[in-house]
Design a protein around this motif. Structure first.
Motif, short mmCIF file in Angstrom:
data_model
loop_
_atom_site.label_atom_id
_atom_site.label_comp_id
_atom_site.label_asym_id
_atom_site.label_seq_id
_atom_site.Cartn_x
_atom_site.Cartn_y
_atom_site.Cartn_z
N LEU A 1 0.68 -1.46 0.02
CA LEU A 1 -0.28 0.06 0.04
C LEU A 1 0.47 1.19 0.20
N ALA A 2 1.92 0.88 0.31
CA ALA A 2 2.50 2.60 1.12
C ALA A 2 3.20 2.82 -0.89
N SER A 3 3.38 1.82 -1.17
CA SER A 3 4.39 2.19 -2.56
C SER A 3 3.81 2.88 -3.92
N SER B 1 -8.51 23.05 0.08
CA SER B 1 -9.12 24.75 0.03
C SER B 1 -10.51 24.43 -0.22
N HIS B 2 -11.63 24.83 0.88
CA HIS B 2 -12.95 24.80 0.15
C HIS B 2 -13.48 25.01 -1.08
N THR B 3 -13.70 23.73 -1.77
CA THR B 3 -14.68 24.06 -2.64
C THR B 3 -13.23 23.57 -3.86
N ASP B 4 -12.02 23.12 -3.68
CA ASP B 4 -11.33 22.51 -4.69
C ASP B 4 -11.65 21.12 -5.27
N SER B 5 -11.39 20.79 -6.70
CA SER B 5 -12.12 19.81 -7.09
C SER B 5 -10.97 18.28 -6.82
N SER B 6 -10.08 18.63 -6.25
CA SER B 6 -9.15 17.30 -5.94
C SER B 6 -9.17 16.62 -4.97
N THR B 7 -9.36 15.46 -4.99
CA THR B 7 -9.71 14.11 -4.89
C THR B 7 -9.20 13.08 -4.03
N ASP B 8 -7.80 13.23 -3.58
CA ASP B 8 -7.03 12.75 -2.80
C ASP B 8 -7.77 12.42 -0.89
N VAL B 9 -7.13 11.21 -0.55
CA VAL B 9 -7.89 11.52 0.32
C VAL B 9 -6.29 11.12 1.48
N TYR B 10 -6.38 11.94 3.09
CA TYR B 10 -5.18 11.83 3.56
C TYR B 10 -5.05 11.55 5.18
N PHE B 11 -3.97 10.85 5.00
CA PHE B 11 -3.21 10.56 6.52
C PHE B 11 -2.39 10.90 7.46
N ILE B 12 -2.65 11.53 8.51
CA ILE B 12 -1.96 12.37 9.50
C ILE B 12 -1.01 11.57 10.02
N LEU C 1 3.30 15.22 9.15
CA LEU C 1 3.83 14.81 7.73
C LEU C 1 2.42 13.97 7.85
N ILE C 2 2.70 14.54 6.30
CA ILE C 2 0.99 13.97 5.57
C ILE C 2 1.04 12.74 4.20
N VAL C 3 0.34 11.70 4.48
CA VAL C 3 0.65 10.74 3.62
C VAL C 3 -1.24 11.04 2.63
N SER C 4 -0.54 11.25 1.33
CA SER C 4 -1.85 11.26 0.22
C SER C 4 -1.71 9.85 -0.11
N MET C 5 -3.58 9.55 -0.70
CA MET C 5 -3.68 8.48 -2.21
C MET C 5 -4.33 8.53 -2.37
N SER C 6 -4.50 8.62 -3.91
CA SER C 6 -5.98 8.90 -4.53
C SER C 6 -6.73 8.05 -4.64
N ALA C 7 -7.98 8.45 -5.09
CA ALA C 7 -8.84 7.75 -4.76
C ALA C 7 -9.12 7.05 -5.08
N GLU C 8 -8.91 6.62 -5.94
CA GLU C 8 -9.29 5.29 -6.48
C GLU C 8 -7.85 4.06 -6.13
N VAL C 9 -7.21 4.43 -4.70
CA VAL C 9 -6.22 3.31 -4.47
C VAL C 9 -7.01 3.16 -3.46
N LEU C 10 -8.19 4.96 -2.84
CA LEU C 10 -8.94 4.18 -1.57
C LEU C 10 -9.91 3.36 -1.91
N ARG D 1 -10.31 -4.26 -1.10
CA ARG D 1 -9.58 -5.31 -0.64
C ARG D 1 -9.18 -5.53 0.55
N TYR D 2 -9.47 -5.17 1.46
CA TYR D 2 -9.08 -5.25 3.02
C TYR D 2 -9.87 -4.50 3.66
N PRO D 3 -11.25 -5.55 4.74
CA PRO D 3 -12.14 -5.39 4.88
C PRO D 3 -12.14 -4.86 6.71
N ASP D 4 -11.31 -5.24 7.06
CA ASP D 4 -10.93 -4.33 8.39
C ASP D 4 -10.50 -2.23 8.50
N VAL D 5 -9.76 -2.57 6.88
CA VAL D 5 -9.81 -0.65 7.49
C VAL D 5 -10.52 -0.03 6.79
#
Length: 230
Positions: free
Chosen positions: A24-26, A41-52, A102-111, A117-121
């Motif tokens: 997943l890290a890759s 930014s509010h109303t920005d069209s990006s869709t990545d998700v972030y983990f702190i 320090l923040i990790v980001s992931m695309s919506a598709e990967v999310l 793939r992982y029910p616990d997640v």
């Protein structure tokens, strides 16, 4: 490159094996943000998700008159940006770093792939979304039914719940500013200052260096419960 050990500190990924976290890290990116730097930014069209991974951020929005309304502070190990990642719609709030992060980001598709793939997640993400809905519903009720000083009490009680030292005391460090609390409960800094002074006089709270000490959480809880009719 994001290391698997980096993901181990994020609640949603703690149940994964080392091999699964490495895979997943890759597929993720990481970035450091300085305090006060805007992340979303509010109303920005990006869709990545972030983990702190480390640090703390705040979700806010500004009215047309420039008044700041704070929704919540998000801590290390938690997630944000998931609403847009799930429904593809514009961002619902600004997110700003309160500290160096320090923040990790992931695309919506990967999310989506990860949730399937992982029910616990998936379970952790669903529980976090449920917690958010409950919290926002509670605040709507407070805005509709409680007076200003009672909303201040309720907000302090929420903060206390995250920083309990023992059964009846909490230490919030660094202490929230009067402006921070005002933006959370839709009032003025002056109104917060007056009520904080009153709570100090009756022994419920005190300032101790850079921390806010709530020394009688039980009394504060009773004050909130009484006006809610509980």
């Amino acid at each position: 490159m994001v290391a698997a050990v980096t993901l181990s500190g994020i609640e949603a990924f703690r149940s994964l094996s080392t091999d699964d976290r490495e895979a997943l890290a890759s597929r993720c990116d990481s970035r450091r943000y300085a305090a006060d730097q805007q992340i979303i930014s509010h109303t920005d069209s990006s869709t990545d998700v972030y983990f702190i991974v480390s640090g703390r951020v705040r979700a806010t929005i500004y009215s047309s008159s420039g008044k700041e309304v704070s929704f919540r502070d998000i801590e290390a190990g938690e997630i944000f940006g998931d609403l847009s990642a799930i429904d593809g719609k514009p961002r619902s709030a600004n997110v700003v770093a309160l500290t160096d992060c320090l923040i990790v980001s992931m695309s919506a598709e990967v999310l989506w792939d990860t949730l399937q793939r992982y029910p616990d997640v998936c379970a952790v993400v669903l529980k976090e979304l449920t917690k958010l809905v409950r919290s926002l519903a509670e605040r709507v009720v407070e805005f509709s039914t409680l007076g200003v000083k009672n909303r201040i009490h309720a907000e302090l009680l929420r903060l206390a719940g995250k920083h309990m030292q023992d059964e009846n005391s909490a230490v919030i460090s660094p202490a929230p500013t009067q402006a921070d609390i005002a933006s959370r409960v839709s009032t003025t800094r002056e109104a917060v200052a007056r009520e904080m002074s009153h709570l100090g006089q009756i022994g419920v709270i005190e300032r101790r260096n850079s921390a806010l000490v709530i020394g009688d959480v039980a009394r504060l809880s009773r004050m909130v419960q009484e006006v809610r009719g509980q």
